[in-house]
Design a protein around this motif. Structure first.
Motif, PDB file in Angstrom:
ATOM      1  N   GLN A 133       0.816  -1.206   0.000  1.00 41.81           N
ATOM      2  CA  GLN A 133       0.000   0.000   0.000  1.00 41.81           C
ATOM      3  C   GLN A 133       0.855   1.264   0.000  1.00 41.81           C
ATOM      4  O   GLN A 133       0.420   2.309  -0.488  1.00 41.81           O
ATOM      5  N   GLY A 135       3.416   1.668  -1.748  1.00 40.53           N
ATOM      6  CA  GLY A 135       4.016   1.844  -3.066  1.00 40.53           C
ATOM      7  C   GLY A 135       5.179   0.931  -3.376  1.00 40.53           C
ATOM      8  O   GLY A 135       5.844   1.112  -4.408  1.00 40.53           O
ATOM      9  N   THR A 442       1.882   5.839 -12.144  1.00 45.01           N
ATOM     10  CA  THR A 442       1.011   4.996 -11.343  1.00 45.01           C
ATOM     11  C   THR A 442      -0.308   5.726 -11.114  1.00 45.01           C
ATOM     12  O   THR A 442      -0.454   6.912 -11.457  1.00 45.01           O
ATOM     13  N   ALA A 444      -1.355   6.671  -8.299  1.00 47.21           N
ATOM     14  CA  ALA A 444      -1.038   7.758  -7.364  1.00 47.21           C
ATOM     15  C   ALA A 444      -0.508   8.970  -8.121  1.00 47.21           C
ATOM     16  O   ALA A 444      -0.816  10.125  -7.768  1.00 47.21           O
ATOM     17  N   ASP A 445       0.270   8.747  -9.170  1.00 48.02           N
ATOM     18  CA  ASP A 445       0.772   9.861  -9.980  1.00 48.02           C
ATOM     19  C   ASP A 445      -0.372  10.588 -10.681  1.00 48.02           C
ATOM     20  O   ASP A 445      -0.380  11.827 -10.773  1.00 48.02           O
ATOM     21  N   ARG A 447      -3.451  10.754  -9.648  1.00 52.33           N
ATOM     22  CA  ARG A 447      -4.165  11.530  -8.616  1.00 52.33           C
ATOM     23  C   ARG A 447      -3.412  12.820  -8.317  1.00 52.33           C
ATOM     24  O   ARG A 447      -4.021  13.886  -8.152  1.00 52.33           O
ATOM     25  N   GLN A 448      -2.102  12.747  -8.257  1.00 51.64           N
ATOM     26  CA  GLN A 448      -1.306  13.936  -7.977  1.00 51.64           C
ATOM     27  C   GLN A 448      -1.416  14.942  -9.108  1.00 51.64           C
ATOM     28  O   GLN A 448      -1.430  16.157  -8.871  1.00 51.64           O
TER      29      GLN A 448
END
Length: 523
Positions: A133, A135, A442, A444-445, A447-448
């Protein structure tokens, strides 16, 4: 004389109104409550963290956000014109601390026995999930995993499979550009083989002659078969083909794959690769269960026969005795492929089609509406219940084999994996399959990127949101029964208020940007 039915007109419950309001404003309706402690002054506050569900029936706002994120990921990687650059981050202090803790637990596990060893194993697995979780890519070996033995297997292609040309794979992922600057990509659909004639509703014409055993095994090994198809395709075309794919069930409940493929590949090559792709499952035979009424028992750290008390065959030993594959999986003859141009309306439609069912649970997609469909699903589920899904599957005990990682808590003949559930009917756990070099980012990227866009839009009109200093805070889940924790409805109301304020600020920023971009009127 019939009794009169009186209907009372009641208003909605307050909790239902709060949930509907949260859904209207895109706020998670079932957040996790986290306790945040400021290490500087010792103050404590409670924060609702979105659940992150991808199923609308569980949490509508989170599921829609997840689907929008997947659509962005698909769009950004499908028609790239330059090679994506992947940056590997350095390990964070939290990741290093967890890895040190894991090393200590593994050292303790080597000398532990009985229930203590089981508890340590579960704690190690929990740490592995936490690392994932955070990463960390890839999985570490289980503490009880034995060194891999490589049984002798023939590498020759099967005589019943056509040969494929093989080229050296170039280090490129971007497709060819054609005259006029066009760089088309592909949309491909692959299906499983036929197991017998079916009606329009997906049910077999003759259930007694329908090959449920092969259907169950193909469903269990479908993801591995797809991986083999990508390997073969790359070797044939000679470059590192990238993909964004989703797995969904057909009406007959067999899995099929929709894939956005970067670059242009001829339809004939796709058909040839599909016809020549197969997966040999080198597992011990598992055609007829040995145990049904009488089940093995756990004695002195292993499972033994209930009558003779002889230990079951360990997985590694059973694997060494395999002389022929237990199953050979192949695709069906039907292959659909289509060229798609980037930025076109057709590309947008296919992205929506790829992600259409991602917000629904598998059981909602393959719901049975007739008695005939229910019987078809029941028979397939019955076969899946006795089909092992992995070397760790507890179903192996029914065939006299002790699976990897078995312990006293192993449920005899019952595996909790998704493959055996009545609601999934063998579909793999991952509904989305994305290659590593698809977009160079990813989730997460992505989302950023979305957060950075909103931050930039607000900063353009003078609204600057300060970044909280997470290094001075300690986050952990609340303890059950903690009376100081505010009710969930209070967290929802606070989140709704914040979302309304943020939305008003963002709309004002967009309006200001439109006004500034409008040319002045002529005098």
């Amino acid at each position: 004389m019939t009794a009169e039915i009186i209907t009372l007109d009641r208003g909605p419950l307050a909790a239902d109104v709060v949930r509907a309001t949260a859904e209207q404003h895109g706020v998670c309706v079932r957040p996790f409550t986290m306790e945040v402690t400021d290490r500087a002054d010792g103050s404590t506050r409670y924060v609702g963290v979105p659940c992150g569900s991808t199923v609308e029936s569980v949490c509508l706002p989170c599921a829609r956000k997840a689907r929008a994120l997947r659509m962005t990921q698909c769009r950004e990687g499908w028609h790239l014109t330059a090679e994506p650059v992947t940056v590997v981050a350095d390990p964070s202090p939290e990741q290093l601390a967890l890895m040190e803790r894991r090393a200590d637990l593994v050292a303790e596990y080597q000398t532990a026995v009985g229930a203590d060893a089981d508890d340590l194993r579960e704690e190690i697995r929990s740490l592995d999930d936490e690392l994932h979780q955070l990463g960390v890519r890839g999985r570490l070996l289980s503490p009880d995993a034995s060194p891999k033995r490589a049984p002798t297997r023939s590498t020759k292609r099967r005589q019943d499979a056509p040969n494929l040309p093989r080229r050296k794979v170039e280090r490129r992922t971007v497709g060819r550009e054609y005259a006029g600057g066009f760089r088309p990509s592909m949309f491909v659909t692959l299906t499983c083989d036929s197991y017998g004639p079916v009606r329009d509703d997906g049910t077999p014409v003759n259930p007694d002659r329908y090959d449920y055993r092969r259907a169950a095994r193909d469903a269990v090994h479908f993801a591995s078969l797809v991986d083999r198809w990508w390997q073969n395709l790359r070797r044939v075309v000679g470059w590192d083909v990238q993909y964004f794919a989703t797995v969904e069930p057909q009406r007959r409940v067999a899995p099929h794959l929709h894939a956005a493929v970067r670059g242009s590949i001829s339809h004939e090559v796709l058909r040839q690769v599909t016809a020549a792709t197969y997966l040999q499952v080198w597992w011990p035979p598992h055609d007829e269960p040995i145990y049904s009424d009488r089940l093995p028992v756990w004695v002195d750290g292993r499972f033994v026969d209930p009558d003779t008390r002889q230990p079951l065959t360990p997985w590694g030993d059973a694997l060494d005795q395999v002389q022929a594959p237990a199953h050979v999986a192949t695709f069906g003859a039907q292959v659909h492929s289509k060229g798609i141009l980037g930025g076109s309306e057709e590309a947008g439609r296919h992205i929506g089609y790829l992600t259409k069912y991602l917000t629904k649970a598998t059981g909602e997609v393959i719901e049975a509406h007739t008695e005939r469909q229910r019987q078809h699903h029941d028979r397939l589920h019955a076969e899946l219940a006795i089909t092992p899904c992995s070397p760790r599957c507890a179903v192996w005990l029914l065939y006299g084999i002790q699976p990897l990682g078995a312990n006293s808590r192993t449920t005899l003949g019952h595996c909790r994996a998704r493959a055996h559930r009545r609601t999934t009917l063998g579909l793999p756990g991952r509904r989305v399959l994305v290659s590593r070099k698809w977009s160079g980012k990813t989730l997460a990227d992505h989302r950023q990127d979305r957060k950075a866009f909103v931050t930039q839009a607000l900063a353009a009109v003078g609204i600057v949101k300060p970044e909280p200093d997470r290094s001075q805070e300690t986050w952990h889940k609340v303890k059950p029964g903690d009376l100081s924790v505010p009710p969930r409805v209070h967290l929802l109301m606070h989140a709704i208020s914040e979302r309304i304020r943020w939305r008003a600020e963002y709309d004002a920023a967009l309006l200001a940007a439109d006004v500034s971009a409008t040319p002045p009127l002529a005098a």
